[in-house]
Design a protein around this motif. Structure first.
Motif, PDB file in Angstrom:
ATOM      1  N   GLN A  54     -11.924 -13.182  42.939  1.00 29.27           N
ATOM      2  CA  GLN A  54     -10.659 -13.821  42.552  1.00 29.27           C
ATOM      3  C   GLN A  54      -9.638 -13.761  43.678  1.00 29.27           C
ATOM      4  OE1 GLN A  54      -8.697 -11.543  39.335  1.00 29.27           O
ATOM      5  NE2 GLN A  54     -10.319 -10.024  39.542  1.00 29.27           N
ATOM      6  N   ALA A  99      -2.079  -6.595  41.517  1.00 32.07           N
ATOM      7  CA  ALA A  99      -1.235  -7.102  42.600  1.00 32.07           C
ATOM      8  C   ALA A  99       0.179  -7.366  42.102  1.00 32.07           C
ATOM      9  CB  ALA A  99      -1.848  -8.376  43.189  1.00 32.07           C
ATOM     10  N   ARG A 100       0.301  -7.956  40.935  1.00 41.36           N
ATOM     11  CA  ARG A 100       1.629  -8.226  40.377  1.00 41.36           C
ATOM     12  C   ARG A 100       2.381  -6.937  40.071  1.00 41.36           C
ATOM     13  NH1 ARG A 100      -0.459 -12.956  36.240  1.00 41.36           N
ATOM     14  NH2 ARG A 100      -0.333 -14.706  37.714  1.00 41.36           N
ATOM     15  N   VAL A 144      -0.183 -13.997  44.882  1.00 42.27           N
ATOM     16  CA  VAL A 144       0.823 -13.231  44.151  1.00 42.27           C
ATOM     17  C   VAL A 144       2.070 -13.041  45.005  1.00 42.27           C
ATOM     18  CG1 VAL A 144       1.354 -10.975  43.136  1.00 42.27           C
ATOM     19  CG2 VAL A 144      -0.853 -12.060  42.681  1.00 42.27           C
ATOM     20  N   ASP A 192      -6.519 -16.164  43.920  1.00 38.37           N
ATOM     21  CA  ASP A 192      -5.436 -15.862  42.979  1.00 38.37           C
ATOM     22  C   ASP A 192      -4.678 -14.608  43.393  1.00 38.37           C
ATOM     23  OD1 ASP A 192      -6.043 -18.048  41.347  1.00 38.37           O
ATOM     24  OD2 ASP A 192      -7.513 -16.910  40.194  1.00 38.37           O
ATOM     25  N   ILE A 193      -5.381 -13.620  43.926  1.00 35.71           N
ATOM     26  CA  ILE A 193      -4.733 -12.368  44.346  1.00 35.71           C
ATOM     27  C   ILE A 193      -3.781 -12.628  45.518  1.00 35.71           C
ATOM     28  CG2 ILE A 193      -5.113 -10.101  45.382  1.00 35.71           C
ATOM     29  CD1 ILE A 193      -7.678  -9.892  43.724  1.00 35.71           C
ATOM     30  N   SER A 248      -7.421  -6.957  41.254  1.00 37.18           N
ATOM     31  CA  SER A 248      -7.106  -7.952  40.235  1.00 37.18           C
ATOM     32  C   SER A 248      -5.709  -8.515  40.461  1.00 37.18           C
ATOM     33  CB  SER A 248      -7.181  -7.340  38.840  1.00 37.18           C
ATOM     34  OG  SER A 248      -6.132  -6.416  38.633  1.00 37.18           O
ATOM     35  N   VAL A 249      -5.470  -9.675  39.881  1.00 33.24           N
ATOM     36  CA  VAL A 249      -4.150 -10.284  39.955  1.00 33.24           C
ATOM     37  C   VAL A 249      -3.122  -9.400  39.263  1.00 33.24           C
ATOM     38  CG1 VAL A 249      -2.766 -12.255  39.183  1.00 33.24           C
ATOM     39  CG2 VAL A 249      -5.055 -12.625  40.137  1.00 33.24           C
ATOM     40  N   GLU A 250      -3.493  -8.818  38.138  1.00 36.02           N
ATOM     41  CA  GLU A 250      -2.572  -7.953  37.395  1.00 36.02           C
ATOM     42  C   GLU A 250      -2.117  -6.770  38.242  1.00 36.02           C
ATOM     43  OE1 GLU A 250      -2.339  -5.359  33.229  1.00 36.02           O
ATOM     44  OE2 GLU A 250      -4.282  -6.091  33.966  1.00 36.02           O
TER      45      GLU A 250
END
Length: 265
Positions: free
Chosen positions: A163, A109-110, A170, A166-167, A105-107
């Motif tokens: 996704q 990765a961040r 990051v 988006d990933i 998920s993007v979260e």
């Protein structure tokens, strides 16, 4: 006596990876410094100490990182737990970088990008081996560490494919690893339509290359069609098997030579 090949310093690894220089490494499963020292002396660019799938502890990781530093090879770790504490301890103990499993998920990765960096991130201040034991002013340490710490995210879940654009966008993630084994398992467990492993790998590779970041993968044999396939996809950080795999294949080859040698004429 064979001389140790002259290479760039291990702390240049991130710069070389981001420049998409072709680099060779392997996983190290055995929690000692020996394989790391041998691979460094041969001229490999990096080793990935595999805490996720092998019995590395914080103490043995320290020994592995020390061996890497002594033999001028970049020592990274595939962490077992994707959390701030695991990333912090690996970097403080001297890892050049970390590889994090199941970044789906993007979260996530961040989070890992933040945990690995001081400026603009949330990495706690420390001065172990990674900070030359306080040998540099703290601000200089923060800047140097942020510039050299490598963060690699493993893409090995069906959810990540959905996704991926988006990933890979990051900030703070330097490279993405094609986790084809677990990706195949994840796709096989899908209840609805899902791409094949090859299709999913192609989707990820195209997204990573387009983003300008580095692509990494593992192959079991550099002389195989699979290795060529990975290079054609845009992989520049290519790993071959593991210390276990290299030991097994080398030992099996010698066993076969022995059997042929003593075979009755």
């Amino acid at each position: 006596m064979t001389a140790i090949p002259q290479r760039l310093a291990p702390r240049d690894f991130r710069k070389r990876l981001l420049a998409r220089e072709l680099l060779i490494g392997t996983f190290c499963k055995t929690p000692t410094s020996h394989a790391t020292e041998i691979l460094g002396s041969l001229g490999y660019d990096f080793v990935m100490l595999d805490e996720e799938h092998a019995p590395w502890t914080r103490q043995s990781l320290e020994v592995g990182f020390l061996g890497a530093r002594a033999f001028n090879i970049a020592g990274l770790v595939r962490i077992a737990r994707p959390d701030a504490s695991s990333i912090l301890s690996a970097l403080d103990d001297g890892a050049i970088g970390v590889m994090v499993p199941h970044v789906s998920s993007v979260e996530k990765a961040r989070n890992i990008a933040s945990w690995a960096r001081y400026k603009g991130g949330t990495r706690g201040s420390g001065v172990g081996r990674g900070g030359d034991y306080g040998g540099r002013p703290m601000q200089a340490h923060y800047e140097a560490s942020d510039a050299t710490t490598t963060v690699i995210a493993m893409i090995e879940d069906r959810e990540a494919i959905e996704q991926i654009d988006d990933i890979v966008a990051v900030e703070g993630i330097d490279a993405f690893f094609l986790g084809r084994g677990d990706l195949g398992l994840s796709l096989s467990n899908a209840t609805g339509p899902a791409p094949s492993v090859d299709e999913a790998v192609s989707i990820v590779a195209k997204a990573v290359v387009k983003s300008g970041k580095a692509l990494c993968a593992v192959t079991q044999n550099m002389a195989s069609d699979d290795a060529k396939k990975m290079l054609d996809l845009g992989v520049t950080g290519l790993m071959v098997a593991s210390d276990h795999g290299l030991l097994r294949s080398g030992a099996l080859a010698q066993l076969n030579h022995f059997r042929n040698l003593v075979k009755p004429g």
